[in-house]
Each structure stands twice: as structure tokens, then as C-alpha cells.
Design a protein around this motif. Structure first.
Motif, short mmCIF file in Angstrom:
data_model
loop_
_atom_site.label_atom_id
_atom_site.label_comp_id
_atom_site.label_asym_id
_atom_site.label_seq_id
_atom_site.Cartn_x
_atom_site.Cartn_y
_atom_site.Cartn_z
N ASP A 341 0.82 -1.21 0.00
CA ASP A 341 0.00 0.00 0.00
C ASP A 341 0.86 1.25 0.00
N LEU A 342 1.93 1.23 0.75
CA LEU A 342 2.83 2.38 0.78
C LEU A 342 3.42 2.64 -0.60
N VAL A 343 3.90 1.59 -1.27
CA VAL A 343 4.48 1.74 -2.60
C VAL A 343 3.44 2.28 -3.57
N ARG A 344 2.24 1.68 -3.57
CA ARG A 344 1.20 2.13 -4.50
C ARG A 344 0.83 3.59 -4.24
N GLY A 345 0.73 3.95 -2.96
CA GLY A 345 0.36 5.32 -2.64
C GLY A 345 1.40 6.32 -3.11
N GLU A 346 2.66 6.01 -2.93
CA GLU A 346 3.73 6.92 -3.35
C GLU A 346 3.77 7.01 -4.88
N LEU A 347 3.56 5.89 -5.56
CA LEU A 347 3.60 5.91 -7.02
C LEU A 347 2.43 6.71 -7.59
N GLU A 348 1.28 6.62 -6.94
CA GLU A 348 0.12 7.38 -7.41
C GLU A 348 0.37 8.89 -7.34
N ASP A 349 1.20 9.31 -6.40
CA ASP A 349 1.49 10.73 -6.23
C ASP A 349 2.70 11.19 -7.04
N SER A 350 3.20 10.32 -7.91
CA SER A 350 4.38 10.66 -8.71
C SER A 350 4.13 10.38 -10.18
N ASP A 351 5.11 10.73 -11.00
CA ASP A 351 5.03 10.44 -12.43
C ASP A 351 5.74 9.14 -12.78
N VAL A 352 6.02 8.34 -11.77
CA VAL A 352 6.75 7.09 -11.96
C VAL A 352 5.81 5.92 -11.72
N SER A 353 5.84 4.95 -12.61
CA SER A 353 5.00 3.76 -12.48
C SER A 353 5.85 2.58 -12.04
N LEU A 354 5.18 1.51 -11.63
CA LEU A 354 5.90 0.30 -11.24
C LEU A 354 6.68 -0.26 -12.42
N SER A 355 6.11 -0.18 -13.61
CA SER A 355 6.82 -0.69 -14.79
C SER A 355 8.08 0.14 -15.07
N ASP A 356 8.02 1.45 -14.76
CA ASP A 356 9.22 2.28 -14.91
C ASP A 356 10.33 1.77 -13.98
N ILE A 357 9.96 1.44 -12.74
CA ILE A 357 10.95 0.96 -11.78
C ILE A 357 11.51 -0.38 -12.24
N GLU A 358 10.65 -1.25 -12.74
CA GLU A 358 11.11 -2.56 -13.21
C GLU A 358 12.07 -2.41 -14.39
N ALA A 359 11.71 -1.53 -15.33
CA ALA A 359 12.57 -1.33 -16.50
C ALA A 359 13.92 -0.75 -16.08
N THR A 360 13.91 0.18 -15.11
CA THR A 360 15.17 0.78 -14.65
C THR A 360 16.01 -0.24 -13.91
N ARG A 361 15.35 -1.09 -13.10
CA ARG A 361 16.07 -2.16 -12.40
C ARG A 361 16.76 -3.09 -13.40
N ASP A 362 16.03 -3.49 -14.44
CA ASP A 362 16.62 -4.35 -15.47
C ASP A 362 17.79 -3.66 -16.16
N PHE A 363 17.66 -2.35 -16.39
CA PHE A 363 18.71 -1.58 -17.04
C PHE A 363 19.98 -1.56 -16.17
#
Length: 784
Positions: A341-363
Motif C-alpha cells: 500500500d505504501l508503494v502504491r500510494g507513493e507511485l500514485e502521487d508521482s510520475d513514476v509507475s511500477l513498470s518504470d521501476i522494473e525497467a530501470t532495475r533491469d537496465f
């Protein structure tokens, strides 16, 4: 005294030199128009007093907009000189004037009470990391919702002393207090703990004194307005008497000092200015850049950037820790719903999505693998059998493009081929910031995370051009027992590095933030070149802010010195051969060194590099006519260098041989009888085969038209002139200065005489090698 020379009330001596009068009035007039005075002044010009007088006069002038003087220097010896001159000014001010408040900025290592005394588990190797960790823990314990108060932490640390004193161990009680800067502190040498968490009592006291929503200066428990200059030693002494943090006191006082003395990074390092000194960098500041010939190379280092293998690894781990709560939501064995819930809440208040984080992690993960592949391939190619010789691997660099041809680097091309598009690079910094915020919220601390740093550098990697920026892999020698004994990571710290080859824009843009000032050194000529490579010319041409030049020569008696430019064969590799080869060129230079070494007193020998310094020292030791001890400076740490200086200065005359790229040929004061002669062999141009050097030269070719001159020759001549400047440091001093190389003596196609100011060019008259000994004998026989 007229209003035009009211600066004399500030001037610290009874009577200024003519050069000082001209320089002070030039600096004041230029700064009042928002401009900069560029001053080359030989030793003895009084540049330090000149600059301080001009700046303080403007700060104290009620009609001026200047509020402070910020002094920047790259040499500790010069920092001490500014402190000394400020004390002189204060001791000679009119009786109805308040003293000029001054503050010297240094790093945490110099003022941390624990580090200074090697106590509390803090030393030079971990002081910054430990300090930040202890501060975070102290804030965590005492912050909103914390377990206790800052006042209680201070009392607990103090009570440990009381307990010792009350336990019948009075004879040893005094020894249990941490002492530093000649003062006992209220705390033990051991780091105190609260519920098994270490904290810093000095920082806790600062937090306890810090008013809510108030000026941090209100937390300063001692009077600094009437103190004059507060140097690091006095800052520590005043702070620890009250049990408070000296570094925090430095930050609190910073904005209230009239004169601030610091290093280049206090104005040009983005991290330092962003978190510590940024408030000083505005139009109300009169800036003094001392040793300004070092401005270009030092700022180049500060505005270049890199991201290390370890940072990428930690950043990948941080991103994974944010991804997993959402990916495994509902799996009670691994994570809680609250985490998700904390992660979802912070992402909702930002321009960053979970898929963005996953893609950056893979990078990040794939980038580390590519880095590993390239380092391994390089070692297999250049150092066969490296796995069995990890201790012998040298520092190295792996270029990621042809340094002479600006074009996209191989890492950028690899990323594109792997499908890591522009958006990955651009989004990396934002992803890193969001991830750090989530982790700090989840773990209730303010730790410095790796993801934002990695994202920031990779964003710059994408945005910066390929003409002024050169990208490579840096391999720095280290040793990490935790890594496998067959891994290069055991022996190296690898970084993806971005060299800012042409820092003129960065320098000029930062200088433009100041109201005006003085840039000065004993070796700035040619001034037109200096103004181009520092971006000063654009301030004049594009912003209409005047840049005024002044050059002042030695004002000491000419009969006390002699200067020779020996017309010897050029000291180049093609002419001299390898050290140990008995070539005619080496014999000519060996004879010249012998002749100068026989001068009375101490002699300084400057060679182009440490290998040639070793040859020169051996040549002098083998020469029967040289009866002095010959000391060799080798690339070493500061303590060894200080011991060598002490040996050189003590007892009978000696010869000290060093590299012109070392630390003993500039910024060291050889006043009085410490030095009677200096000889420079060859033009100390750096290794032109280095990929980084080639890239800088190419970038300078494109920016200024002559990369070899701007990037290599002019800095080399300044190095030679700095070494010669060690000899004559006062009006009573006597000595000789010798340049050995035909490029100093002749006006040939590759001559460097044009890079000397007119007055020096006239003094260094050419002499043939066979006439050098005669000239030296004549001077020392009758120096008058």
C-alpha cells in the motif's frame, strides 16, 4: 585620506606597494561594475592582502551591495596565508571598528571531535559515512514519534562521566573525557548508545539547541560576532566546550561571516553547493579565486561525473526492494500489505509507475553485466594471466570511443541495441528519487540511497554531448576481500566515467553568479588563454561585465637573483631515450644538474615525471662533484611528503628531486634560507598517449582552435614557472632560477618563451650549456 582611497583603513600594513595600490583600486572599481580583475602577481606582490582589502572595503561600504567575501583556493598553504592576513587586518583596524568576522571552511574529517582523536570507531577512512549514519540515527531517535529527546541523549552521554567519577575511580576520571583542540568535552571517548543504537552526543546537543523554524545561528552557544576569524582549531575548541557539533556550528555561522575562506569545491562542486554553501553564491558575494591557474583542471574534476559498479549494484537492490512488496502482495511470508500500500500510494502521487521501476532495475542489472564483460575483456587483452596477479594490476582506463573522433560512446550504442531507449535514460533520475523516498518512508530514516545518484549520472550520460564530454571506464586500484579471488572486483573499483573536457561553460556560469571579484595567481599568463578556458571572456562579451587584466613582476632587488634559460637539446623522449640510456642529451642535462646542485644551500630539481626524477637523483648521487645529500620525492601519501620536506629543510644544504606534477613545486613556502636554487628540466607536458588527454586536446581543438597549446603547453609552462617561483620569496632572499631546454631559450616553432610574461622573458636570457657553470660561479661569488 580621500573617499577614493578609504580602503586604506582596511589595509593591514602601514604602507602598500605600488602594485597593491593599483590592484586594490582596480579590483574595487571593476567589482562595482559587476566585473572581475584578473591579476598575475609574482611572489611578494601582496596579492592576498590586495584581494582581502578590496573585498572587505566593499563589504563595509554602506553604499555597496556586497555582503561577504568568499575566498577559494586549492592549496592549504594559501588558505593559511588568507587567515594570517585577515588577522593582520583585524589587528590594525580603526579603534572604533568592529573586527571583520571570518570563518574557514574545512571538511568533517578536520572538525569531527571523534575523528580528530581516532575515537568512537571513527577515522579518516569512514568519517563521512559514519557521521551521516550517526546523524540519521540521532534524528531518528529524537524526531517526531522518536523514543526520546535530544536533551535526554545529551544527559545520558554526560552521565557516563559522572558515573565514572562517582565510582571511586577519580584518579582516572579525567582521562575518560574525550579531549580535542586542547579542551575536554562533556562526553566519553566511546560512542554512546540508546537502546543499542549509537548516536552522536555533539549532534544531539546541536539538535537540542536548534530552535523550531528559527535561524540555525541561534543554536550557536558562543559569541562569534566579536571574535574576528574563527579558524578550524578555534571552531572545534569553542564548540566542544559547549558539547555541540563543530561541523554544524560551521554551517550555522556560515551565512553570517563577512569573510569565508574555503576550497574550490565550496563554489564549484554541485553536491557541496546544493547542500551546504549554495546560499553564498549570489550577487552579494565578492569572490576571490586564488591559485587561479588551477581553476580549470580542478573544476574539470568537480564537474565531471561517474557512477561506480558498487553504486549500480546497490541501486539495483533498492529498486528490487520497492518492486517486491507489490509483486508479492498477499504473500505473508515475504511482505506485508502495508508495504504494498505504501508503494502504491507513493507511485500514485508521482510520475513514476511500477513498470518504470522494473525497467530501470533491469537496465541497472544489464549495465553491470556489460561493465563486467568489458572490464574482463580488457584485462584478458592487456594483462594476460591477471587472475593470478591481482595485486599487480595498475590503475587503468578503457575508452568507450575513439578519443580523437567525437561520436556516440559504446555503452550508449550497446543500450540502444538492447532496447533501452531514450526514456530509460531520462526517467532513471526520477525513478531513483521516488525509490529513495519510498524506502526512507518505509524504514523511517533519511539514509542516502544509491538509486538517485545512479539515476542522476545516467541521465547526464544521455543528455551531455559527445564532443565536450568523453566517456570511459575508470579502473581504480582497491582491495576487497569479500569479492572472489578470481574476480576483478577484488582488485578494482570500476566506474562509468564522464569527463567534462571543456569546463569553461561550467566555470563561467558559476562565476557569473557572483557580484564580482578577483582571480589571481603568480602564473596566469597568457591571460587571453586563461580568460577563454575559464569562460571569463563570455562574461565580458555577452553580459557586459568588465574583465580587467593586471600583471605585476617581482618587486625584489634584481641583484639578488639570477635567471638562466639553458639552450640544451629538447628534453623529449626521442632525444633523451629511456632512463638509464647514456645519450648525449642525458649527459648535457646531467652536467646542468651537477652545476646547479653545487650552489650554496638547498636546491630544488623539477623533472617532467617521477621516472625522470629517479634518473636525475641517481645521476646526482653518482657525481663526485656533488657533495650534498640527494633526496628523492616519490609519488606517496601526505605524511611521507611532509617528512621529506622536514628532512630537506633541516641541517646542511641538500638537493631535493621531484616531479613537476607532484606537490612540492607549488603551494609550498620555501621562505628564508629554505631554498637557494631551482632548476627545471624539460617542458612538463603530460602523457599525450592517454585516451583522456587525447579527448581533452580534441575538444580544445574544436573549442579554441589549438588544443595542444591550450590543453597541454600552457599548463606545462605554468607548472615550470610555479617551481621557479619557490626560490625568491622575500626582499632579502638570494637565489638562482634555471630552465634547461632549448624551448625555453630559443624562438623556434615549438618555443614556449611566448607563454612567459614580458618581464620574465627578459630576465631568462639564453645561455649555452657550457656557460652555465661560469654564470653560476660569477653570481655566487658576488651576488651583489
Amino acid at each position: 585620506m580621500t573617499s577614493g582611497d578609504s580602503w586604506r583603513e582596511v589595509f593591514g600594513h602601514s604602507e602598500p606597494y605600488d602594485e597593491q595600490v593599483d590592484g586594490i583600486e582596480t579590483a574595487i572599481d571593476t567589482a562595482e561594475d559587476g566585473g572581475f580583475a584578473v591579476v598575475e602577481g609574482a611572489c611578494g606582490t601582496g596579492k592576498t592582502m590586495l584581494a582581502l582589502t578590496a573585498g572587505i572595503h566593499l563589504v563595509r561600504d554602506p553604499e555597496s551591495d556586497y555582503e561577504r567575501v568568499v575566498v577559494l583556493t586549492s592549496v592549504k598553504q594559501q588558505l593559511r596565508q588568507f587567515e594570517e592576513d585577515l588577522r593582520t587586518i583585524n589587528s590594525n583596524l580603526p579603534t572604533d571598528w568592529d573586527p571583520v568576522t571570518g570563518l574557514t571552511l574545512v571538511g568533517k574529517a578536520d572538525v569531527c571531535p571523534y575523528n580528530r582523536e581516532n575515537a568512537g570507531g571513527i577515522d579518516d577512512g569512514n568519517v563521512y559515512e559514519r557521521c551521516e549514519s550517526l546523524r540519521e540515527d540521532t534524528r531518528g531517535i529524537t524526531g517526531e514519534g522518536g523514543a526520546t529527546t535530544a536533551q535526554n541523549l545529551v544527559s545520558r552521554a554526560q552521565s557516563q562521566q559522572t558515573g565514572l567519577a562517582d565510582s571511586g575511580r577519580q584518579g582516572r576520571a579525567a582521562a575518560q573525557f574525550l579531549e580535542t583542540a586542547g579542551e575536554p568535552t562533556p562526553y566519553p571517548p566511546e560512542m554512546p548508545e540508546y537502546e543499542d543504537v549509537e548516536y552522536c552526543p555533539f549532534y544531539a546537543q546541536f539538535l537540542d539547541d536548534l530552535p523550531e523554524d528559527g535561524d540555525p545561528v541561534e543554536a550557536v552557544p558562543f559569541d562569534f560576532d566579536g571574535t574576528g576569524l574563527i579558524d578550524p582549531e578555534e571552531l572545534v575548541s569553542l564548540s566542544v566546550q559547549h558539547g555541540t557539533c563543530p561541523h554544524s556550528m560551521m554551517g550555522a555561522i556560515l551565512g553570517h561571516a563577512e569573510v569565508v575562506v574555503g576550497n574550490y569545491y565550496h563554489a564549484f562542486d554541485p553536491v557541496t553547493t546544493g547542500g551546504f554553501t549554495g546560499a553564498l553564491l549570489d550577487k552579494s558575494t565578492f569572490v576571490v579565486c586564488d591559485e587561479a591557474h588551477m581553476l580549470e583542471p580542478r573544476v574539470r574534476d568537480l564537474v565531471s561525473d561517474a557512477v561506480g559498479d558498487k553504486t549500480l549494484r546497490d541501486a539495483e537492490s533498492e529498486l528490487t526492494r520497492v518492486i517486491q512488496p507489490v509483486k508479492f502482495d498477499g504473500d505473508k511470508k515475504s511482505h506485508t500489505t502495508a508495504d504494498a500500500d505504501l508503494v502504491r500510494g507513493e507511485l500514485e502521487d508521482s510520475d513514476v509507475s511500477l513498470s518504470d521501476i522494473e525497467a530501470t532495475r533491469d537496465f541497472f542489472r544489464d549495465l553491470r553485466e556489460e561493465l563486467d564483460r568489458r572490464v574482463t575483456a580488457h584485462l584478458e587483452r592487456e594483462h594476460r594471466g591477471w587472475k593470478s596477479n591481482l595485486h599487480d594490476l595498475p590503475d587503468d582506463e578503457i575508452p568507450l570511443r575513439d578519443p580523437t573522433e567525437p561520436q556516440p560512446d559504446e555503452i550508449s550504442e550497446w543500450a540502444e541495441s538492447e532496447g533501452y531507449h531514450d526514456g530509460i535514460w531520462v526517467k532513471a533520475e526520477a525513478v531513483g528519487s521516488v525509490v529513495a523516498r519510498i524506502l526512507n518512508e518505509a524504514e523511517d530514516d533519511e539514509k542516502e540511497r544509491a538509486a538517485p545518484a545512479a539515476g542522476r549520472v545516467l541521465g547526464e550520460w544521455y543528455r551531455n554531448d559527445h564532443e565536450r564530454y568523453f566517456r570511459e571506464i575508470e579502473l581504480e586500484r582497491t582491495w576487497n576481500e569479500k569479492e572472489p579471488d578470481t574476480s576483478w572486483r577484488r582488485a578494482y573499483n570500476a566506474r562509468l566515467a564522464m569527463q567534462n573536457c571543456v569546463p569553461s561553460d561550467a566555470i563561467g556560469e558559476q562565476l557569473a553568479e557572483f557580484g564580482g571579484g578577483v582571480l589571481m595567481s603568480a602564473t596566469l599568463e597568457p591571460l587571453d588563454v586563461f580568460e577563454e578556458v575559464t569562460g571569463l571572456n563570455h562574461l565580458d562579451e555577452e553580459q557586459g561585465r568588465p574583465v580587467v587584466d593586471r600583471t605585476y613582476g617581482l618587486n625584489f632587488p634584481e641583484e639578488n637573483r639570477e635567471s638562466f634559460a639553458v639552450d640544451a637539446p629538447k628534453f623529449t623522449y626521442d632525444n633523451r631515450g629511456r632512463p638509464g640510456e647514456e645519450t648525449r642529451t642525458r649527459q648535457v642535462y646531467a652536467d646542468a644538474l651537477r652545476d646547479v646542485a653545487q650552489s650554496p644551500g638547498n636546491v630544488l630539481v623539477g623533472m617532467p615525471n617521477y621516472a625522470e626524477a629517479e634518473w636525475a637523483a641517481e645521476s646526482l648521487r653518482e657525481n663526485s662533484k656533488v657533495e650534498k645529500s640527494v633526496l628523492l620525492d616519490e609519488s606517496s601519501d601526505d605524511d611521507v611528503t611532509e617528512d621529506l620536506k622536514a628532512e630537506f629543510f633541516g641541517g646542511d644544504g641538500k638537493v631535493l628531486v621531484t616531479s613537476l606534477r607532484g606537490t612540492l613545486t607549488e603551494g609550498v613556502d620555501y621562505e628564508g634560507d629554505k631554498l637557494h636554487a631551482a632548476v627545471v628540466c624539460g617542458v612538463p607536458i603530460i602523457n599525450t598517449a592517454s585516451p583522456r588527454t587525447k579527448a581533452v586536446r580534441t575538444a580544445y581543438d574544436r573549442a579554441f582552435g589549438d588544443g595542444f597549446q591550450y590543453a597541454l603547453t600552457v599548463p606545462a609552462v605554468r607548472k615550470a614557472r610555479q617551481a621557479l617561483g619557490r626560490v625568491i620569496r622575500g626582499p632579502e632572499e638570494v637565489g638562482v632560477r634555471v630552465l634547461v631546454d632549448s624551448r625555453y631559450a630559443r624562438d623556434s616553432w615549438d618555443s614556449v618563451r611566448e607563454y612567459f610574461p614580458d618581464v620574465e622573458r627578459e630576465e631568462f636570457q639564453p645561455v649555452s650549456p657550457d656557460m652555465l657553470s661560469l654564470g653560476l660561479e660569477r653570481f655566487w661569488r658576488d651576488p651583489e
